[in-house]
Design a protein around this motif. Structure first.
Motif, PDB file in Angstrom:
ATOM      1  N   SER A 153       0.859  -1.186   0.000  1.00 18.54           N
ATOM      2  CA  SER A 153       0.000   0.000   0.000  1.00 18.54           C
ATOM      3  C   SER A 153       0.891   1.230   0.000  1.00 18.54           C
ATOM      4  N   LEU A 154       0.504   2.247  -0.764  1.00 15.75           N
ATOM      5  CA  LEU A 154       1.322   3.462  -0.790  1.00 15.75           C
ATOM      6  C   LEU A 154       0.455   4.701  -0.843  1.00 15.75           C
ATOM      7  N   THR A 155       0.983   5.780  -0.284  1.00 13.22           N
ATOM      8  CA  THR A 155       0.371   7.105  -0.339  1.00 13.22           C
ATOM      9  C   THR A 155       1.454   8.118  -0.685  1.00 13.22           C
ATOM     10  N   ARG A 156       1.212   8.878  -1.753  1.00 10.78           N
ATOM     11  CA  ARG A 156       2.133   9.945  -2.126  1.00 10.78           C
ATOM     12  C   ARG A 156       1.352  11.247  -2.218  1.00 10.78           C
ATOM     13  N   ASP A 157       1.736  12.201  -1.386  1.00 10.84           N
ATOM     14  CA  ASP A 157       1.065  13.502  -1.376  1.00 10.84           C
ATOM     15  C   ASP A 157       1.613  14.379  -2.500  1.00 10.84           C
ATOM     16  N   PRO A 158       0.756  15.207  -3.095  1.00  8.74           N
ATOM     17  CA  PRO A 158       1.198  16.032  -4.228  1.00  8.74           C
ATOM     18  C   PRO A 158       2.093  17.185  -3.800  1.00  8.74           C
ATOM     19  N   GLY A 159       2.936  17.640  -4.727  1.00 12.32           N
ATOM     20  CA  GLY A 159       3.778  18.806  -4.471  1.00 12.32           C
ATOM     21  C   GLY A 159       5.253  18.470  -4.444  1.00 12.32           C
ATOM     22  N   ARG A 160       6.007  19.361  -3.831  1.00 12.97           N
ATOM     23  CA  ARG A 160       7.462  19.195  -3.749  1.00 12.97           C
ATOM     24  C   ARG A 160       7.953  19.110  -2.312  1.00 12.97           C
ATOM     25  N   GLY A 161       7.059  18.750  -1.422  1.00  5.78           N
ATOM     26  CA  GLY A 161       7.432  18.621  -0.027  1.00  5.78           C
ATOM     27  C   GLY A 161       6.923  19.782   0.795  1.00  5.78           C
ATOM     28  N   PRO A 162       7.031  19.696   2.122  1.00 11.28           N
ATOM     29  CA  PRO A 162       6.536  20.757   3.001  1.00 11.28           C
ATOM     30  C   PRO A 162       7.223  22.089   2.718  1.00 11.28           C
ATOM     31  N   SER A 163       6.432  23.159   2.636  1.00 16.49           N
ATOM     32  CA  SER A 163       7.013  24.484   2.397  1.00 16.49           C
ATOM     33  C   SER A 163       7.816  24.961   3.599  1.00 16.49           C
ATOM     34  N   ASP A 164       7.409  24.502   4.799  1.00 13.01           N
ATOM     35  CA  ASP A 164       8.133  24.835   6.023  1.00 13.01           C
ATOM     36  C   ASP A 164       8.295  23.556   6.839  1.00 13.01           C
TER      37      ASP A 164
END
Length: 335
Positions: A153-164
Motif C-alpha cells: 500500500s502506498l500514499t504519495r502527497d502532491p507537491g514538492r514537499g513541506p514548504s516549512d
C-alpha cells in the motif's frame, strides 16, 4: 431503525472540514448538516450558512444541542481523543477523522467512552469505501486470490514537499499519512494481525533536517505469514497517488493509479493521463461512502463497519514504526 436523516454537527472548518461539510450537505441523503463549529470568528458561519446550517464557535453548544444526533470530528489531530470522549459523554454518535488519538492509551479511552455511552463510533479510513479497494477486499474475502502472501500500500502527497519543514510534527508520516496504509493492509489481510515492523524513513526534500521525515518504507510481518510493505512520500510532483496490491497463491489484485479517468491522450509528448492533485478530489466518492455508512449505522442502531478497534490496530503499527526508528531494529506491534 429509522429513516429520518441523521442530524450532524461538524467540528472543525479547516481544509478537510470544509470538504466534509460539502459532502455531507450535498451528497449524503442519509444525513443532514445542521451545525458547524470552529473557534475562529466567522469561519464556521461562512462555511455553514451557504449549506443551510448554522455556525457556532463553541463545541459545548453543539454537544448540548437537541437537534444534533451525531458529530463529525475534523479538528486538529491532537484534539481528536478528547473530543470523542466529550461527544460520547454527551450522548452523540461519533465519526472521527484519523487518527482517533495520538497515543494508544488515548485511542483506548475513546473506544471505552463510546462503548460505555452506547453510541456509534466510526473512524475515517476512507480507502475502504473507494470502489476499487472495496472490490479488492471482496476478492480476498471470497478466496479468489487463495492464500495471501504479499501486500503493498502506498500514499504519495502532491507537491514538492513541506514548504516549512519546521511546522511538520515529528512522526507525522507514520501517524497521519501511513495510518491509512496500515489500516488498508490490515483490512486486505482479514483474520490476521500485524506482528512486527521494520521502518526506514528520512528527509529527502530537506536533507539533514532534524525532525522532518518526508519519505518512508515500512515492512510488516503478519500472524498468517504474509509480508506487507507500506510506503509514503510527501513530494509527488505528478499528483496525489494512492495504490494497493495483494498477491496470493491463486492470483493478484491491484488497485489505484491516481488518474482522474480512463482517458489517455496520445500525442508527441507520449501517452498522457490527467491526475488528481488532492485527496478530496481523488477520493470524493470514498468520502461520500464513509459518511453514508456512518449515517446508516446510526439509523440502523448498529456498529459501523470501521470501528475504534480498527483505529487502535492501525495506530499500533504507527507506534511500532516510531519504536523501530528510535531503536534502529525490528519492533513489535501492540495488540
Amino acid at each position: 431503525m429509522t429513516t429520518t436523516p441523521v442530524r450532524i454537527g461538524l467540528i472543525g472548518a479547516g481544509r478537510i472540514g470544509a470538504s466534509h461539510a460539502d459532502v455531507i450537505a450535498r451528497r449524503v441523503p442519509e444525513a443532514t448538516l445542521v451545525a458547524v463549529v470552529d473557534p475562529r470568528p466567522g469561519v464556521a458561519a461562512d462555511l455553514a450558512e451557504p449549506l443551510g446550517a448554522r455556525g457556532e464557535t463553541s463545541v459545548d453548544a453543539v454537544l448540548a444541542a437537541d437537534d444534533v444526533d451525531a458529530v463529525v470530528i475534523a479538528a486538529s489531530s491532537v484534539a481528536h481523543a478528547e473530543l470523542i470522549v466529550a461527544a460520547a459523554r454527551a450522548g452523540k454518535h461519533v465519526f472521527s477523522e484519523k487518527p482517533a488519538g495520538m497515543t494508544l492509551d488515548e485511542i483506548d479511552a475513546a473506544r471505552s467512552a463510546t462503548a460505555t455511552a452506547g453510541v456509534a463510533f466510526q473512524v475515517g479510513f476512507n480507502r475502504r469505501f473507494a470502489r476499487e479497494f472495496a472490490a479488492a477486499h471482496d476478492a480476498v474475502v471470497a478466496g479468489r486470490l487463495g492464500t495471501v502472501w504479499q501486500l503493498r500500500s502506498l500514499t504519495r502527497d502532491p507537491g514538492r514537499g513541506p514548504s516549512d519543514p519546521d511546522v511538520v510534527p515529528p512522526w507525522t508520516i507514520f501517524t497521519q499519512t501511513l495510518i491509512h496504509d496500515f489500516d488498508t493492509l490490515n483490512w486486505l489481510n482479514p483474520g490476521a494481525h500485524a506482528v512486527d515492523v521494520v521502518a526506514t524513513a528520512d528527509s529527502l526534500t530537506a536533507p539533514g533536517h532534524p525532525t522532518l521525515l518526508d519519505h518512508a518504507t515500512v515492512v510488516i510481518r503478519y500472524s498468517n505469514g504474509a509480508i506487507a510493505t507500506a510506503e509514503a512520500s510527501f513530494a509527488a510532483t505528478y499528483g496525489y497517488d494512492v495504490r494497493g496490491e495483494v498477491l496470493g497463491s491463486e492470483g493478484m489484485v491491484t488497485m489505484g493509479e491516481g488518474a482522474q479517468s480512463s482517458l489517455r491522450l496520445h500525442n508527441a509528448d507520449g501517452r498522457v493521463a490527467a491526475t488528481s492533485h488532492s485527496d478530496t478530489d481523488l477520493l470524493i466518492d470514498a468520502y461520500t461512502g464513509e459518511f453514508a455508512e456512518f449515517a446508516q449505522a446510526v439509523r440502523d442502531g448498529r456498529t459501523p463497519s470501521v470501528t475504534g478497534d480498527d483505529a487502535f490496530a492501525a495506530f499500533a503499527i504507527a507506534q511500532a514504526c516510531i519504536d523501530s526508528m528510535t531503536s534502529g531494529a525490528r519492533a513489535e506491534v501492540a495488540r
